[in-house]
Structures are given as structure tokens and as C-alpha cells.
Motif scaffolding. Structure first.
Motif, PDB file in Angstrom:
ATOM      1  N   ILE A 279       2.540  15.326   0.615  1.00  0.00           N
ATOM      2  CA  ILE A 279       1.248  14.883   1.107  1.00  0.00           C
ATOM      3  C   ILE A 279       0.668  15.839   2.129  1.00  0.00           C
ATOM      4  O   ILE A 279      -0.414  15.658   2.618  1.00  0.00           O
ATOM      5  CB  ILE A 279       1.311  13.474   1.736  1.00  0.00           C
ATOM      6  CG1 ILE A 279       2.234  13.456   2.959  1.00  0.00           C
ATOM      7  CG2 ILE A 279       1.760  12.463   0.724  1.00  0.00           C
ATOM      8  CD1 ILE A 279       2.078  12.187   3.759  1.00  0.00           C
TER       9      ILE A 279
ATOM     10  N   ASP B 291       0.867  -1.179   0.000  1.00  0.00           N
ATOM     11  CA  ASP B 291       0.000   0.000   0.000  1.00  0.00           C
ATOM     12  C   ASP B 291       0.907   1.233   0.000  1.00  0.00           C
ATOM     13  O   ASP B 291       1.353   1.695   1.053  1.00  0.00           O
ATOM     14  CB  ASP B 291      -0.903  -0.030   1.244  1.00  0.00           C
ATOM     15  CG  ASP B 291      -1.922   1.099   1.242  1.00  0.00           C
ATOM     16  OD1 ASP B 291      -2.922   0.998   1.973  1.00  0.00           O
ATOM     17  OD2 ASP B 291      -1.715   2.103   0.511  1.00  0.00           O
TER      18      ASP B 291
ATOM     19  N   LEU C 296       3.604   5.999   2.291  1.00  0.00           N
ATOM     20  CA  LEU C 296       3.962   7.427   2.163  1.00  0.00           C
ATOM     21  C   LEU C 296       3.617   8.175   3.449  1.00  0.00           C
ATOM     22  O   LEU C 296       4.407   8.969   3.959  1.00  0.00           O
ATOM     23  CB  LEU C 296       3.209   8.019   0.969  1.00  0.00           C
ATOM     24  CG  LEU C 296       3.571   9.433   0.535  1.00  0.00           C
ATOM     25  CD1 LEU C 296       5.048   9.525   0.196  1.00  0.00           C
ATOM     26  CD2 LEU C 296       2.734   9.847  -0.660  1.00  0.00           C
ATOM     27  N   ILE C 297       2.420   7.876   3.978  1.00  0.00           N
ATOM     28  CA  ILE C 297       2.007   8.571   5.206  1.00  0.00           C
ATOM     29  C   ILE C 297       2.817   8.069   6.400  1.00  0.00           C
ATOM     30  O   ILE C 297       3.449   8.843   7.122  1.00  0.00           O
ATOM     31  CB  ILE C 297       0.503   8.341   5.487  1.00  0.00           C
ATOM     32  CG1 ILE C 297      -0.347   9.045   4.429  1.00  0.00           C
ATOM     33  CG2 ILE C 297       0.133   8.860   6.876  1.00  0.00           C
ATOM     34  CD1 ILE C 297      -1.831   8.802   4.600  1.00  0.00           C
TER      35      ILE C 297
ATOM     36  N   VAL D 206      -6.229   5.139   2.252  1.00  0.00           N
ATOM     37  CA  VAL D 206      -5.588   4.178   3.162  1.00  0.00           C
ATOM     38  C   VAL D 206      -6.657   3.445   3.968  1.00  0.00           C
ATOM     39  O   VAL D 206      -6.579   2.231   4.178  1.00  0.00           O
ATOM     40  CB  VAL D 206      -4.584   4.902   4.092  1.00  0.00           C
ATOM     41  CG1 VAL D 206      -4.062   3.971   5.171  1.00  0.00           C
ATOM     42  CG2 VAL D 206      -3.431   5.471   3.274  1.00  0.00           C
TER      43      VAL D 206
ATOM     44  N   LEU E  34      -5.733  11.151   0.754  1.00  0.00           N
ATOM     45  CA  LEU E  34      -4.766  10.060   0.899  1.00  0.00           C
ATOM     46  C   LEU E  34      -5.132   9.186   2.092  1.00  0.00           C
ATOM     47  O   LEU E  34      -5.095   7.950   2.009  1.00  0.00           O
ATOM     48  CB  LEU E  34      -3.376  10.650   1.082  1.00  0.00           C
ATOM     49  CG  LEU E  34      -2.197   9.767   0.694  1.00  0.00           C
ATOM     50  CD1 LEU E  34      -2.279   9.371  -0.763  1.00  0.00           C
ATOM     51  CD2 LEU E  34      -0.886  10.496   0.951  1.00  0.00           C
TER      52      LEU E  34
ATOM     53  N   ASP F  62       0.281   4.329  -0.652  1.00  0.00           N
ATOM     54  CA  ASP F  62      -0.271   5.528   0.014  1.00  0.00           C
ATOM     55  C   ASP F  62      -0.040   5.437   1.525  1.00  0.00           C
ATOM     56  O   ASP F  62       0.368   6.406   2.161  1.00  0.00           O
ATOM     57  CB  ASP F  62      -1.776   5.642  -0.262  1.00  0.00           C
ATOM     58  CG  ASP F  62      -2.054   5.816  -1.752  1.00  0.00           C
ATOM     59  OD1 ASP F  62      -3.030   5.205  -2.240  1.00  0.00           O
ATOM     60  OD2 ASP F  62      -1.287   6.542  -2.415  1.00  0.00           O
ATOM     61  N   ALA F  63      -0.287   4.257   2.064  1.00  0.00           N
ATOM     62  CA  ALA F  63      -0.092   4.067   3.509  1.00  0.00           C
ATOM     63  C   ALA F  63       1.386   4.238   3.847  1.00  0.00           C
ATOM     64  O   ALA F  63       1.733   4.868   4.849  1.00  0.00           O
ATOM     65  CB  ALA F  63      -0.576   2.693   3.948  1.00  0.00           C
TER      66      ALA F  63
END
Lengths: 545, 70
Positions: free
Chosen positions: B2, A422, A427-428, B22, B18, A424-425
Motif C-alpha cells: 500500500i 473494512d 490494511l492501513i 477508507v 486507499l 482497506d482500513a
């Protein structure tokens, strides 16, 4: 005015324009130190640079001053010497404004025009004081000098407090933490560092502040020694821990093998104003030999907000995923180093070569220090051994427990994101910077009071809720945005689920933590997982809290 | 990027889209068969790390006895 003139003067106070030469003459005149020893003492330019930086313009010499701290040591030790040492000290007061002796005399004796305004200016210009002891070498007694400016510099001095001073009837104050050099008789560096630390914790936790003699005596009383306690040649960590217990606090000793952990520990405890003691080896930069071991009181740090945090990967973490900590942005600390001066800088991000037990060379992290500086060139670097923290007995949950839980939770988030591909996960989660430190309930609620991000209903809930006196505050951030504040009861026991509240600065981020934790909790299919963050967030999700 | 930079020095926007993506991904993963394996693997590794962190902060007996006094 040279030092003979200072000595010959019969005046109880003398007002002089400040210069480093005038300061040296005053130190020579009112102590028994020789010129050679004074030059050696001041060769690292610390005081010269400090007074230049803060703009010292005038100083007042207050003679025949009785200093309580020195009097305790004098009555316990020096009075018993055959040679007659004086119990009287001299106190030097520094100001960043110019004024003459005549103007000062008029202020304290006549009804001058605009007296109140003049006194206020006088108070504003006050930089602090140095007590000179009438001894042959260790002459710098209690020293309370203003810190370096903090605003917009990254400097933080959380452990300072207000010291009230009276000079000829004029009330003055200086915000600082008391410092003094070791006298190598009743106190070596460890005792001097502890004395400064107790000045900080004495106000914080309401305990009495022992004199250097008392600190050394109580620290060594239970330990068998094969040599005299006085003159004192230092203390072990065990003895220092005993000294901390003697004032009613609990000692916590943490190893400093890892630079990132050292920064994190300093940050975590200094934020609640607890000064820390750091012991380190002194390595000669050129010859690589260890000269000995020294101790300082850590009183501040420099943290630059606008830089990227440095990833820390625990040596036992095979994944290499690591964690981002806010404390990694600390570039230097400020320490009361009794061989340098108050708020002496010690820099991180340095390394040195060491000789291993089998003769192999290896690199380890070290800190820069002004110790033994020769013409502004560093001759020594410091190799931190351990940090000793005087904690209040109610602060039962230590840093390692909280950090371990945060590291594990962060690891689980990253492992999920990678394992499930994932992006996106990832990245965060890989951008989350963790801010971990102790907080006092009153300061915490005061911050909430002044917060302008949380909705009024949330602020009302928080400020009308009961919280323990001491808490760990764990704040995951993305850039400068807080995602949440996770509160841990620092007075609880390790075995309990000690997270007590989450303040949702970003409700969607908290929801993500909750959903992830429930995913994990459901996968394990047991009542509780082994991570307190996952237990807490999943319990909220399933309505148990 | 982000997250946006500071607006007015105080409030900062988080990229909500975003986070929403998730959240959707997490609910989908919940239904997958790999869930239990994932939980067991990460738990075992990360608990070792946590225990290791605590142990690495302990001070050796030699350091306790070292005299500090320059």
C-alpha cells in the motif's frame, strides 16, 4: 618496554606504540594491582576488542595527573587510611595514528613546519583517555573513549557530549560519556552507573555532577541501615531515586516485565539524550541461579530501520490486536557496565528458563551480556528488573500515559476496521508503526527547518509558533513515510487534553484520523471521550481548535 | 503493497486511493445503526487496556528494596 621499565622511567610522559600487552604493562606499572587481578579484570577481552576495532596505534602516558573526581573520593575516604595511597593518577591517551616520542616532543617544543596541520591531524586521531588510579584493584578511573562508529550501522549514542582535554598544551576533544569502574569502597555498581548518568544530565539540565562518594553518601543519608554505608555494597532503587532528587531531578521508575515496553522506554528517553539506569539480576546460564543484582547506565541503542517491527500485544488486551512500535526494531543497547567497560553491548531477543515460586519452570525474556565472559563465551544473562530515569521536573507527563493513549487510539482504529469488515482500513491501520519519544523544542524546530517535505507555509507556521520546552512527539508511519507528527505538551498535567498540535505530513491520513475520531465522538454523544487523540482530532473537525 | 518505496531517499508516496476509500467507508458507517454499540464496546475494552498498561509499569515494593551492588 615492560612494566618495570615504565615504573623506572623518570619521564613525565611516555609515547609508545599501542598493543594490549603494552596497555597491560602500563596498568601494572602505574597502579598497585597484581598481575593475577589484572588478568582477571581484562579476561573478557573488552578493551582488547575495542581498541582493535577503533584502530588504536599509539598511546601517551601522562604521569602525575590530578583527576578531580578521584581527588574528591580520595579526600573523603582514602586519605584517612593508615596506608598512604597516592592522590596522583596516570592518564593514558590513545590515538589511531602512529607517531614517535621524538615527533611528539618536537611538536610541543619546536616550531616545526606545518605545525597547525600536524596538530589538526593529531586532534583528529584522538580516541580518548583512561585515568589509572594508584589502587590495588579498582584502578580504572574516569574513562572517556570514542564510541563505536555510528554512520550506517544502526548504532545511536544520543547521550554523548564533547569532553575537552589538554595534553602538553594541545587542545583535544572526544565525543563520549564518561565511565569509571566501581571501587567497591565509596561506590558499587549503582553509584558508578549514576555517576555516568549525571555526566549526561548535568550538561542537559545544568546541574552539578557529584563525586561517587557524594552520590553514595547523599543516597543513603535518609535510610536506616543495619550495616556500614562505606565500604559500600550497593544501593536500592529507593536510594538511587534519592540520589537523583539530590541533583534536582525527578526519578521515574518503570518495571521491565515486558521486553517491548523496556525497548520503548529506553528509546523514548534516550532520544532526548537522557541516559537511563537499568537494574537487573545476573543469572548463571548453566546453573540457572541468580548471582546477584547489577546496575548499568544505558547510553545508546542499535536500531535497524529496514526490518519489520514486532507487534506488541499488551497482556490485558483480549483482542490480540496489539500495536507496532518503531522501538521494537532495537536489537541491542550499549551500556556503561563497570564490570565490562564503556558502551558494552547487551542484546535483546533472548529468553531463559526460570523457577517459579511453586517450583514450576517458566520462560521469561532476558538480555545477553558480556558480564563474566570466559574466553568469549557468555556465562551470564541479565534479567532486567526496572529502569530508573532521571527526568527534569518540567517533564510531568510520563511514558505510560502517552503510550496508553496511543495504544487505545490504535486499538480503536483496528477495532473499527475489523468490526465493520473494512479491509482497506484494516490494511492501513494494522501497518501503522508508531514512533514515540520525547523531544526538546529547539531540536524539533531545527528538524523542521531542515525538513524538505512540508510546504513552506506549514514550516513558517511551526517555526513561528510557541511550544513548551519539552514535548512528546508521536509519529504514525507507514513504512518510511510519516503520516503526521502529533505533539503532546510534556509539561502539562495528566487531566488536561495535552495534545497541542498535529503536523500533517500526509493530509489525507490526518483527515482519516479526524473523520474516524468524529465518527467515534458522535457515537458517544458526550463532550469528550476518554481518549485524548480522539478528542483532539474530533475537535479539529468540528472547528473547536 | 500500500505504499511505495523511497524515491530519492526522502519523499515517499502514500497510496491516496486507499485512504480515500477508507474515508468514504467511514462516512457510510456514520449513518449506520451499529455506531453507538461499536463506540461503547471499544471504549470499555480499550480503557481497561490503557489502565492496565500504566499499572504494569509500576514497580513492586520488593523490587524497591532490593540491594543492587555486584
Amino acid at each position: 618496554m615492560n612494566f618495570y621499565d615504565f615504573r623506572k622511567s623518570k619521564k613525565n610522559f611516555i609515547v609508545k606504540p599501542y598493543s594490549i600487552e603494552a596497555l597491560k604493562n602500563a596498568l601494572l606499572a602505574f597502579s598497585e594491582i597484581s598481575i593475577e587481578k589484572l588478568e582477571q579484570k581484562l579476561n573478557n577481552d573488552y578493551y582488547k576488542d575495542y581498541f582493535e576495532y577503533v584502530g588504536a596505534k599509539t598511546f601517551i602516558i601522562e604521569r602525575d595527573y590530578i583527576n578531580k573526581d578521584y581527588l574528591d573520593d580520595f579526600s573523603s575516604y582514602y586519605v584517612k587510611c593508615f596506608k598512604s595511597y597516592s592522590k596522583f593518577c596516570t592518564r593514558l591517551h590513545f590515538f589511531n595514528s602512529e607517531f614517535s616520542e621524538k615527533k611528539f616532543k618536537n611538536l610541543i617544543s619546536k616550531n616545526v613546519k606545518n605545525k597547525e596541520t600536524i596538530i589538526k591531524k593529531f586532534q583528529k586521531a584522538y580516541l580518548g583517555f583512561i585515568v589509572i588510579k594508584n589502587l590495588p584493584e579498582s584502578i580504572i578511573g574516569k574513562t572517556c573513549l570514542k564510541t563505536y562508529p555510528q554512520e550506517r550501522t544502526g548504532r545511536n549514542f544520543p547521550s554523548t557530549q564533547n569532553y575537552s582535554v589538554h595534553l602538553c598544551g594541545i587542545p583535544l576533544s572526544v565525543n563520549t560519556l564518561a565511565f569509571q569502574e566501581q571501587d567497591s569502597v565509596v561506590a558499587a555498581c549503582a553509584t558508578s552507573a549514576l555517576w555516568s548518568i549525571f555526566h549526561g544530565t548535568g550538561k542537559l539540565f545544568q546541574h552539578s555532577i557529584p563525586s561517587p562518594y557524594e552520590i553514595t553518601q547523599k543516597a543513603t543519608s535518609d535510610f536506616p541501615t543495619n550495616t556500614r554505608v562505606f565500604p559500600n555494597n550497593g544501593l536500592t532503587f529507593e536510594m538511587m531515586a534519592k540520589a537523583i532528587k539530590n541533583v534536582g531531578l525527578e526519578p521515574l521508575l518503570i518495571d521491565t516485565e515486558e521486553e517491548a515496553i523496556t525497548k520503548a522506554v529506553i528509546y523514548a528517553y534516550l532520544k532526548i539524550k537522557i541516559p537511563l539506569l537499568m537494574g537487573f539480576g545476573l543469572q548463571n546460564i548453566e546453573r540457572k541461579n541468580i548471582r546477584g543484582h547489577h546496575a548499568v547506565a544505558i547510553t545508546g541503542y542499535n536500531l535497524i530501520e529496514n526490518i519489520s517491527p514486532i507487534k506488541y500485544v499488551d497482556p490485558k488486551d483480549p483482542s490480540g490486536l496489539g500495536i507496532l512500535l518503531k522501538s521494537s526494531k532495537i536489537s541491542k543497547i550499549y551500556a556503561h557496565d563497570d564490570q565490562v567497560g564503556p558502551f558494552a553491548r547487551m542484546g535483546f531477543n533472548a529468553s531463559t528458563l526460570m523457577l517459579g515460586q511453586n517450583g514450576e519452570l517458566y520462560r521469561r525474556w532476558c538480555m545477553t551480556t558480556s558480564w563474566g565472559m570466559d574466553n568469549k563465551v557468555n556465562t551470564y544473562c541479565s534479567l532486567p528488573s526496572a529502569i530508573l530515569i532521571p527526568t527534569y521536573n518540567k517533564i510531568r507527563i510520563a511514558f505510560d500515559s502517552v503510550f496508553g493513549q496511543v495504544y487505545q487510539f490504535n486499538h480503536n482504529l483496528l477495532a473499527y476496521a475489523l468490526g465493520h469488515k473494512d479491509n482497506d482500513a484494516y490494511l492501513i491501520f494494522s501497518s501503522i508503526e508508531w514512533d514515540i519519544h520525547l523531544v526538546n523544542v529547539n531540536s524539533f524546530k531545527y528538524e523542521i527547518l531542515n525538513d524538505n517535505i512540508l510546504p513552506p507555509s506549514e514550516k513558517l507556521r511551526i517555526n513561528t509558533s510557541n511550544y513548551p520546552r519539552f514535548m512528546w512527539k508521536v509519529t504514525p508511519c507507514l513504512g518510511k513515510a510519516k503520516l503526521a507528527e502529533i505533539l503532546i505538551d510534556a509539561t502539562d498535567i495528566e487531566q488536561n487534553e495535552y495534545i497541542i498540535d498535529v503536523i500533517p505530513y500526509s493530509p489525507i491520513a490526518v483527515d482519516t484520523f479526524k473523520n474516524f475520531s468524529l465518527l467515534y465522538y458522535n457515537a458517544k454523544n458526550i463532550s469528550y471521550t476518554d481518549n485524548k487523540f480522539i478528542n483532539y482530532f474530533s475537535a479539529i473537525r468540528v472547528g473547536k481548535k | 503493497m500500500i505504499f511505495l518505496s523511497i524515491l530519492g531517499g526522502e519523499k515517499v508516496s502514500i497510496n491516496q486511493k486507499l485512504f480515500k476509500k477508507v474515508l468514504v467507508n467511514i462516512s457510510e458507517f456514520k449513518k449506520s445503526a451499529d455506531l453507538e454499540t461499536f463506540a461503547i464496546e471499544t471504549s470499555a475494552i480499550s480503557k481497561d487496556i490503557r489502565d492496565g498498561i500504566s499499572n504494569s509499569m509500576l514497580v513492586s515494593p520488593e523490587k524497591l528494596k532490593m540491594r543492587i551492588g555486584i
